[in-house]
Design a protein around this motif. Structure first.
Motif, PDB file in Angstrom:
ATOM      1  N   SER A 120     -11.697 -17.845   2.939  1.00 46.79           N
ATOM      2  CA  SER A 120     -13.007 -17.312   3.316  1.00 46.79           C
ATOM      3  C   SER A 120     -13.436 -17.961   4.639  1.00 46.79           C
ATOM      4  CB  SER A 120     -14.024 -17.626   2.224  1.00 46.79           C
ATOM      5  OG  SER A 120     -15.325 -17.256   2.599  1.00 46.79           O
ATOM      6  N   PRO A 121     -14.017 -17.138   5.521  1.00 46.08           N
ATOM      7  CA  PRO A 121     -14.348 -15.715   5.445  1.00 46.08           C
ATOM      8  C   PRO A 121     -13.092 -14.831   5.473  1.00 46.08           C
ATOM      9  CG  PRO A 121     -15.597 -16.831   7.192  1.00 46.08           C
ATOM     10  CD  PRO A 121     -14.499 -17.744   6.793  1.00 46.08           C
ATOM     11  N   ASN A 122     -13.208 -13.689   4.761  1.00 44.30           N
ATOM     12  CA  ASN A 122     -12.121 -12.707   4.761  1.00 44.30           C
ATOM     13  C   ASN A 122     -12.702 -11.300   4.870  1.00 44.30           C
ATOM     14  OD1 ASN A 122     -12.659 -11.553   2.087  1.00 44.30           O
ATOM     15  ND2 ASN A 122     -11.859 -13.467   1.240  1.00 44.30           N
ATOM     16  N   SER A 177      -5.455 -20.835   5.284  1.00 44.38           N
ATOM     17  CA  SER A 177      -5.571 -22.282   5.101  1.00 44.38           C
ATOM     18  C   SER A 177      -5.679 -23.031   6.419  1.00 44.38           C
ATOM     19  CB  SER A 177      -4.384 -22.812   4.297  1.00 44.38           C
ATOM     20  OG  SER A 177      -3.166 -22.605   4.979  1.00 44.38           O
ATOM     21  N   ALA A 178      -4.997 -22.554   7.461  1.00 43.72           N
ATOM     22  CA  ALA A 178      -5.072 -23.184   8.777  1.00 43.72           C
ATOM     23  C   ALA A 178      -5.869 -22.334   9.751  1.00 43.72           C
ATOM     24  CB  ALA A 178      -3.672 -23.438   9.320  1.00 43.72           C
ATOM     25  N   GLY A 179      -6.631 -21.393   9.210  1.00 41.00           N
ATOM     26  CA  GLY A 179      -7.517 -20.592  10.037  1.00 41.00           C
ATOM     27  C   GLY A 179      -7.023 -19.217  10.389  1.00 41.00           C
ATOM     28  N   SER A 180      -5.751 -18.941  10.151  1.00 38.46           N
ATOM     29  CA  SER A 180      -5.155 -17.678  10.577  1.00 38.46           C
ATOM     30  C   SER A 180      -5.610 -16.496   9.729  1.00 38.46           C
ATOM     31  CB  SER A 180      -3.637 -17.772  10.495  1.00 38.46           C
ATOM     32  OG  SER A 180      -3.242 -17.945   9.154  1.00 38.46           O
ATOM     33  N   SER A 181      -5.300 -15.306  10.201  1.00 41.42           N
ATOM     34  CA  SER A 181      -5.525 -14.085   9.429  1.00 41.42           C
ATOM     35  C   SER A 181      -4.242 -13.725   8.689  1.00 41.42           C
ATOM     36  CB  SER A 181      -5.931 -12.947  10.354  1.00 41.42           C
ATOM     37  OG  SER A 181      -7.135 -13.235  11.031  1.00 41.42           O
ATOM     38  N   GLU A 182      -4.276 -12.593   8.005  1.00 44.56           N
ATOM     39  CA  GLU A 182      -3.085 -12.091   7.333  1.00 44.56           C
ATOM     40  C   GLU A 182      -2.205 -11.374   8.349  1.00 44.56           C
ATOM     41  OE1 GLU A 182      -4.293  -9.669   3.972  1.00 44.56           O
ATOM     42  OE2 GLU A 182      -6.201 -10.759   3.976  1.00 44.56           O
ATOM     43  N   PRO A 183      -0.922 -11.189   8.032  1.00 44.85           N
ATOM     44  CA  PRO A 183      -0.039 -10.450   8.945  1.00 44.85           C
ATOM     45  C   PRO A 183      -0.600  -9.063   9.227  1.00 44.85           C
ATOM     46  CG  PRO A 183       1.239 -11.543   7.254  1.00 44.85           C
ATOM     47  CD  PRO A 183      -0.203 -11.694   6.849  1.00 44.85           C
ATOM     48  N   GLY A 184      -0.585  -8.675  10.492  1.00 43.81           N
ATOM     49  CA  GLY A 184      -1.065  -7.359  10.863  1.00 43.81           C
ATOM     50  C   GLY A 184      -2.535  -7.300  11.212  1.00 43.81           C
ATOM     51  N   ARG A 185      -3.272  -8.367  10.925  1.00 42.76           N
ATOM     52  CA  ARG A 185      -4.695  -8.394  11.253  1.00 42.76           C
ATOM     53  C   ARG A 185      -4.930  -9.222  12.516  1.00 42.76           C
ATOM     54  NH1 ARG A 185      -8.392  -6.327   7.868  1.00 42.76           N
ATOM     55  NH2 ARG A 185      -7.722  -5.704   5.772  1.00 42.76           N
ATOM     56  N   ALA A 186      -6.006  -8.913  13.194  1.00 40.85           N
ATOM     57  CA  ALA A 186      -6.316  -9.591  14.449  1.00 40.85           C
ATOM     58  C   ALA A 186      -6.543 -11.082  14.233  1.00 40.85           C
ATOM     59  CB  ALA A 186      -7.557  -8.964  15.075  1.00 40.85           C
ATOM     60  N   ASN A 187      -6.202 -11.864  15.241  1.00 39.34           N
ATOM     61  CA  ASN A 187      -6.481 -13.291  15.191  1.00 39.34           C
ATOM     62  C   ASN A 187      -7.990 -13.509  15.165  1.00 39.34           C
ATOM     63  OD1 ASN A 187      -3.741 -14.023  15.415  1.00 39.34           O
ATOM     64  ND2 ASN A 187      -3.833 -13.691  17.626  1.00 39.34           N
ATOM     65  N   PRO A 188      -8.450 -14.505  14.424  1.00 41.04           N
ATOM     66  CA  PRO A 188      -9.896 -14.712  14.292  1.00 41.04           C
ATOM     67  C   PRO A 188     -10.490 -15.462  15.476  1.00 41.04           C
ATOM     68  CG  PRO A 188      -8.755 -16.413  13.095  1.00 41.04           C
ATOM     69  CD  PRO A 188      -7.684 -15.482  13.632  1.00 41.04           C
ATOM     70  N   THR A 191     -14.637 -19.769  15.736  1.00 37.57           N
ATOM     71  CA  THR A 191     -15.688 -20.084  14.770  1.00 37.57           C
ATOM     72  C   THR A 191     -15.277 -19.719  13.346  1.00 37.57           C
ATOM     73  OG1 THR A 191     -16.713 -17.943  15.283  1.00 37.57           O
ATOM     74  CG2 THR A 191     -17.587 -19.894  16.415  1.00 37.57           C
ATOM     75  N   VAL A 192     -14.601 -18.580  13.201  1.00 34.21           N
ATOM     76  CA  VAL A 192     -14.133 -18.142  11.884  1.00 34.21           C
ATOM     77  C   VAL A 192     -12.969 -19.008  11.415  1.00 34.21           C
ATOM     78  CG1 VAL A 192     -13.052 -16.245  10.606  1.00 34.21           C
ATOM     79  CG2 VAL A 192     -14.938 -15.781  12.183  1.00 34.21           C
ATOM     80  N   ALA A 193     -12.032 -19.300  12.321  1.00 33.11           N
ATOM     81  CA  ALA A 193     -10.882 -20.129  11.969  1.00 33.11           C
ATOM     82  C   ALA A 193     -11.332 -21.490  11.466  1.00 33.11           C
ATOM     83  CB  ALA A 193      -9.967 -20.278  13.167  1.00 33.11           C
ATOM     84  N   LYS A 194     -12.321 -22.075  12.098  1.00 34.31           N
ATOM     85  CA  LYS A 194     -12.813 -23.391  11.686  1.00 34.31           C
ATOM     86  C   LYS A 194     -13.425 -23.344  10.285  1.00 34.31           C
ATOM     87  CE  LYS A 194     -15.058 -25.725  14.928  1.00 34.31           C
ATOM     88  NZ  LYS A 194     -15.944 -25.990  16.089  1.00 34.31           N
ATOM     89  N   LYS A 195     -14.169 -22.285   9.991  1.00 34.21           N
ATOM     90  CA  LYS A 195     -14.748 -22.145   8.655  1.00 34.21           C
ATOM     91  C   LYS A 195     -13.654 -22.022   7.596  1.00 34.21           C
ATOM     92  CE  LYS A 195     -19.140 -19.960   9.923  1.00 34.21           C
ATOM     93  NZ  LYS A 195     -19.958 -18.702   9.814  1.00 34.21           N
ATOM     94  N   ARG A 196     -12.618 -21.238   7.902  1.00 32.02           N
ATOM     95  CA  ARG A 196     -11.537 -21.043   6.942  1.00 32.02           C
ATOM     96  C   ARG A 196     -10.844 -22.364   6.619  1.00 32.02           C
ATOM     97  NH1 ARG A 196      -8.761 -15.511   9.461  1.00 32.02           N
ATOM     98  NH2 ARG A 196     -10.284 -14.040   8.560  1.00 32.02           N
ATOM     99  N   VAL A 197     -10.544 -23.126   7.655  1.00 32.46           N
ATOM    100  CA  VAL A 197      -9.879 -24.409   7.473  1.00 32.46           C
ATOM    101  C   VAL A 197     -10.742 -25.349   6.646  1.00 32.46           C
ATOM    102  CG1 VAL A 197      -9.118 -26.478   8.680  1.00 32.46           C
ATOM    103  CG2 VAL A 197      -8.517 -24.234   9.576  1.00 32.46           C
ATOM    104  N   ASP A 198     -11.983 -25.468   7.029  1.00 36.75           N
ATOM    105  CA  ASP A 198     -12.919 -26.378   6.381  1.00 36.75           C
ATOM    106  C   ASP A 198     -13.096 -26.034   4.906  1.00 36.75           C
ATOM    107  OD1 ASP A 198     -14.718 -28.425   6.110  1.00 36.75           O
ATOM    108  OD2 ASP A 198     -16.345 -27.442   7.214  1.00 36.75           O
TER     109      ASP A 198
END
Length: 267
Positions: A120-122, A177-188, A191-198
């Motif tokens: 999350s966010p997703n 887990s390290a901020g990335s999106s799923e395969p095929g989805r745009a890179n975040p 700000t979003v990557a940091k929330k995902r990691v945290d």
């Protein structure tokens, strides 16, 4: 949902070429402090990490077409840990149920999980659902195959798992887990990557971990070797990744877990 950035302290992919607010892949470590490798054993001496009292739990969840690769890597990690004298407990799909995963993780000094990641966010949920995200993707029942995943989120991790004091967690090949999106989805955006990691590290920290490594694309063997055979701090182990760049290094204080620090090495 299971192929993103890189392990412990850094990431995979290419460095952003047009804008610095998007990440192509990253690996992160959440640290309470720069702990010595001795946190896996009874003292701060690396030699103590070779005692059988060190428990390593390795869990592989159902991962579709990637399952075979994850199982091979997990077995290599198990062999490596045993070579240092650790007691290794392995829980593998298609029998990686919650009951077995919980039992394996309990009192583990080192927990390694390979599989799908749901963070999350997703794109699917507007609000944080602690029962479904930032945890483990497992088999709904024993023998359920390698394509059906049931998620046990942060709620279950922090409520039902008790790791050993100063435990280390390695999340390997998990999207988000390290901020990335799923395969095929745009890179975040960053700000979003940091929330995902945290957020992804939060449940494991509440379960007793002192350090969480998120290695989404690479091999995590360098972390295991660093923990068992060196006096390096967790940060030094993070930066010992063979894929490190430090070109876009990001460090910030955790919002989800006050007092913790997040280190990200996107590339």
């Amino acid at each position: 949902m299971s192929f993103g950035p890189r392990v412990a302290l850094r990431a995979a992919g290419r460095s952003p070429s047009t804008t610095s607010n998007r990440l192509s892949g990253l690996v992160v470590a959440v640290l309470a402090a720069l702990l010595a490798v001795g946190s896996l054993g009874a003292t701060t001496s690396p030699a103590t990490a070779t005692t059988p009292t060190v428990k390593v739990a390795i869990i592989v969840g159902p991962s579709g077409g990637n399952t075979g690769m994850y199982l091979r890597q997990a077995k290599a990690y198990a062999s490596l840990a045993r070579s240092y004298g650790a007691k290794v407990v392995e829980v593998y799909t298609p029998n990686a149920t919650w009951a077995r995963a919980k039992s394996a993780a309990t009192a583990a000094n080192l927990l390694i999980y390979l599989g799908h990641g749901n963070g999350s966010p997703n794109p699917y949920n507007r609000s944080l659902d602690e029962r479904k995200v930032d945890g483990l993707g497992l088999n709904p029942y024993a023998g359920s195959g390698n394509t059906t995943t049931k998620y046990y989120g942060e709620y279950y991790i922090k409520r039902y798992i008790k790791l050993a004091p100063n435990a280390v967690v390695i999340l390997n090949h998990l999207c988000y887990s390290a901020g990335s999106s799923e395969p095929g989805r745009a890179n975040p955006p960053v700000t979003v990557a940091k929330k995902r990691v945290d957020r992804f590290a939060g449940g494991f920290l509440r379960a007793g971990a002192k350090t969480v490594f998120a290695e989404t694309l690479g091999n995590a063997s360098y972390i295991i070797r660093g923990l068992f055979t060196t006096d390096r701090t967790m940060s030094q182990i993070f930066w010992s990744s063979p894929d490190r760049t430090a070109r876009y290094k990001i460090t910030f204080a955790s919002v989800r877990t006050p007092g913790m620090t997040v280190i990200m090495d996107p590339r």
